[in-house]
Design an enzyme around this catalytic site. Structure first.
Site, PDB file in Angstrom:
ATOM      1  N   SER A  13       0.853  -1.184   0.000  1.00  0.00           N
ATOM      2  CA  SER A  13       0.000   0.000   0.000  1.00  0.00           C
ATOM      3  C   SER A  13       0.890   1.235   0.000  1.00  0.00           C
ATOM      4  CB  SER A  13      -0.875   0.014   1.241  1.00  0.00           C
ATOM      5  OG  SER A  13      -0.068   0.183   2.390  1.00  0.00           O
ATOM      6  N   LYS A  14       0.272   2.385  -0.094  1.00  0.00           N
ATOM      7  CA  LYS A  14       1.062   3.608  -0.119  1.00  0.00           C
ATOM      8  C   LYS A  14       1.908   3.739   1.139  1.00  0.00           C
ATOM      9  CE  LYS A  14      -1.022   6.433  -3.544  1.00  0.00           C
ATOM     10  NZ  LYS A  14      -2.433   6.070  -3.704  1.00  0.00           N
TER      11      LYS A  14
END
Length: 474
Positions: A245-246
């Site tokens: 994920s980011k």
RNA sequence: GGCCCCUUCGUCUAGUGGUUAGGACUCCAGGUUUUCGACCUGGCAACAGGGGUUCGACUCCCCUAGGGGUCACCA
């Protein structure tokens, strides 16, 4: 005789290309190349809110940097609105889809209620069977509507090349929307229309799309087309075991370039994450990958990205490459990298340090002293090898003797040093280690005599002078 | 929560009924009397749990647990 594969990598430009996307692209590429097929790039930019040109640029640049160049001009999904639209219209006319006049608000309300009762929300299908009169009335009134596909009863079965047989009951699937109120089409519809038009016959993508596949197969059938083959790839996980994920590891590919990783190393590592050649090899040239790749060796389990191993693989590639190759790669990154230096000297430098570097950044870092005299000395090394002034005295005598040398080459230098050590009645190491510190500032590095030879007499003597004046630190 | 998928050393993986469960990264220990982050050698370390099937299960079946994915007028 199976048809040559036509595959595509279809990223959405709402974010950077990261490890996951790069691996999907890689596997598509390898699969196509191995079987003499074609590999396309399609930009799924129908979400105008989130799609950004900078991401398109980043994706294309990263793909090119990796060497995963697509075979035909890029297909932009946003430019295919008309195709999507007419496909929807066709479906509508054929009765495979219907207009739904339910408003977003209405549906949200229903969903909330279902959630309150802890029940699973499903669209009621209420607009499925509107009478002709009702329909006419609404249309005349210009009521806004979206288009939903009619999901027939029954089941969808397909065989995924990685996950095997998958079977989903249509009871699990809503009459999903294929065209929004504003006339634009939704993902599960556009992919199918585009893949059909592009004659894609193999779809290789992330496992997060596995659940979408039955929906898409329904669309293929509704459109009267035979679905392609599917292969889903396991997710790449962050160190926490969760999908990238980011926050966790979804770093853009260019960041890896900036860290000094070799593209072939990244590809090599990515190929091994989720796929295994079956033998015990770990290091591969890109070309070998295209020869050996096969989907049935792809694993089902999500894999944790391990930068340490990437590092090691990159180190292997650093040693394998020719110095010329390495210089070129370095210059791609920084066109001015030591551009004031003689190329043959640079190549010698690279040859000397490449085997102990793990990345281009390390190559740069570990080769600094070939260009500038050390101004400081590695503390640990000094502490261990240049304890007191007795070393300084020894080095002083060494310095003087070096002036008398007629030839300045490794074998001569070594012989000279060893003879001197014998005369001084000390081990050769008593000279070698301090000398390395003096001329490189480091406690570790290439063979001393090679180093001295490459640096040349003048530079060596100058550096010795400085070290003798400044060591040990008082 | 429904549905789908997954489960071998810390990590990446090999393994398709009988193996001392193999390799790689990491880590550790030796070696390399020219160091080392390089190289060589060695070591630590795993079949999630429980039931079956079978002469025999890491391998086949079921259950449990854990993990992931997906359920939008996002892609």
């Amino acid at each position: 005789m199976p048809a040559a594969p036509r595959v595509r990598f279809a990223p959405s430009p709402s974010g950077e290309l990261h490890l996951g996307g790069a691996r999907t692209a890689l596997f598509n590429y390898l699969f196509a190349k191995k079987r003499g097929g074609k590999y396309f790039l399609r930009i799924e930019d129908t979400d105008v809110q989130r799609s950004k040109q900078e991401f398109v640029d980043q994706i294309c640049y990263s793909l090119e940097w990796l060497g995963l160049k697509w075979d035909e001009p890029i297909v932009y999904q946003s430019k295919r609105r008309d195709h999507h639209h007419s496909a929807a219209r066709q479906l509508l006319q054929a009765g495979g889809a219907y207009r739904c006049f339910c408003t977003v608000e209405e549906l949200a309300l229903e969903r909330d209620e279902a959630a309150k009762e802890k029940k699973l929300y499903r669209y009621s299908g209420r607009c499925r069977d509107l009478t002709d009169d009702e329909l006419k009335l609404r249309l005349n009134r210009a009521d806004p509507f979206c288009v939903r596909i009619t999901v027939p009863g029954g089941k969808t079965k397909f065989t995924d090349s990685v996950y095997g047989k998958i079977e989903v009951d249509h009871k699990e699937i809503d009459d999903f929307i294929i065209q929004r109120t504003d006339g634009s089409s939704t993902y599960n519809f556009t992919v199918v229309v585009d893949d059909m038009d592009m004659e894609i016959n193999w779809i290789i993508r992330g496992e997060d799309h596995l659940a979408n596949t039955p929906k898409q197969i329904i669309v293929y059938k509704a459109l009267g087309s035979k679905p392609p083959r599917f292969a889903h790839l396991p997710m790449i996980l962050g160190p926490n075991g969760q999908r990238l994920s980011k926050r966790h590891g979804a770093t853009g590919i260019q960041a890896y370039r900036d860290m000094g990783f070799l593209p072939e190393a990244l590809l090599n590592y990515l190929a091994l994450l989720g796929w295994s050649p079956g033998n015990n090899r770990e290091v591969f040239f890109f070309k070998e990958l295209t020869e050996k790749f096969s989907l049935n060796k792809v694993v089902k389990k999500g894999g944790v990205f391990d930068e340490k191993k990437l590092n090691w693989i990159c180190g292997q590639h650093m040693s394998d490459k020719s110095s010329q190759d390495l210089l070129n790669t370095m210059r791609e990154l920084d066109p001015d990298w030591h551009s004031d230096q003689d190329e043959s000297y640079l190549l010698n430098v690279i040859e000397m340090v490449q085997s102990r570097t793990k990345s281009l950044s390390e190559l740069n870092e570990f080769s600094g002293y070939f260009f500038t005299d050390p101004q400081s000395f590695d503390e640990k090394a000094v502490k261990k090898r240049w304890k007191d002034t007795s070393v300084t005295e020894l080095m002083n005598r060494y310095w003087m003797s070096l002036h008398e040398l007629t030839k300045w080459e490794p074998t001569v230098l070594e012989e000279h040093l060893r003879t001197l050590a014998e005369t001084e009645n000390v081990s050769a190491g008593k000279f070698i280690h301090p000398m390395r510190i003096a001329i490189s500032g480091q406690g570790v590095g290439p063979s001393l005599f090679d180093l001295m030879a490459l640096l040349g007499r003048e530079r060596v003597l100058r550096r010795m002078n400085y070290a003798i004046d400044n060591l040990p630190p008082s």
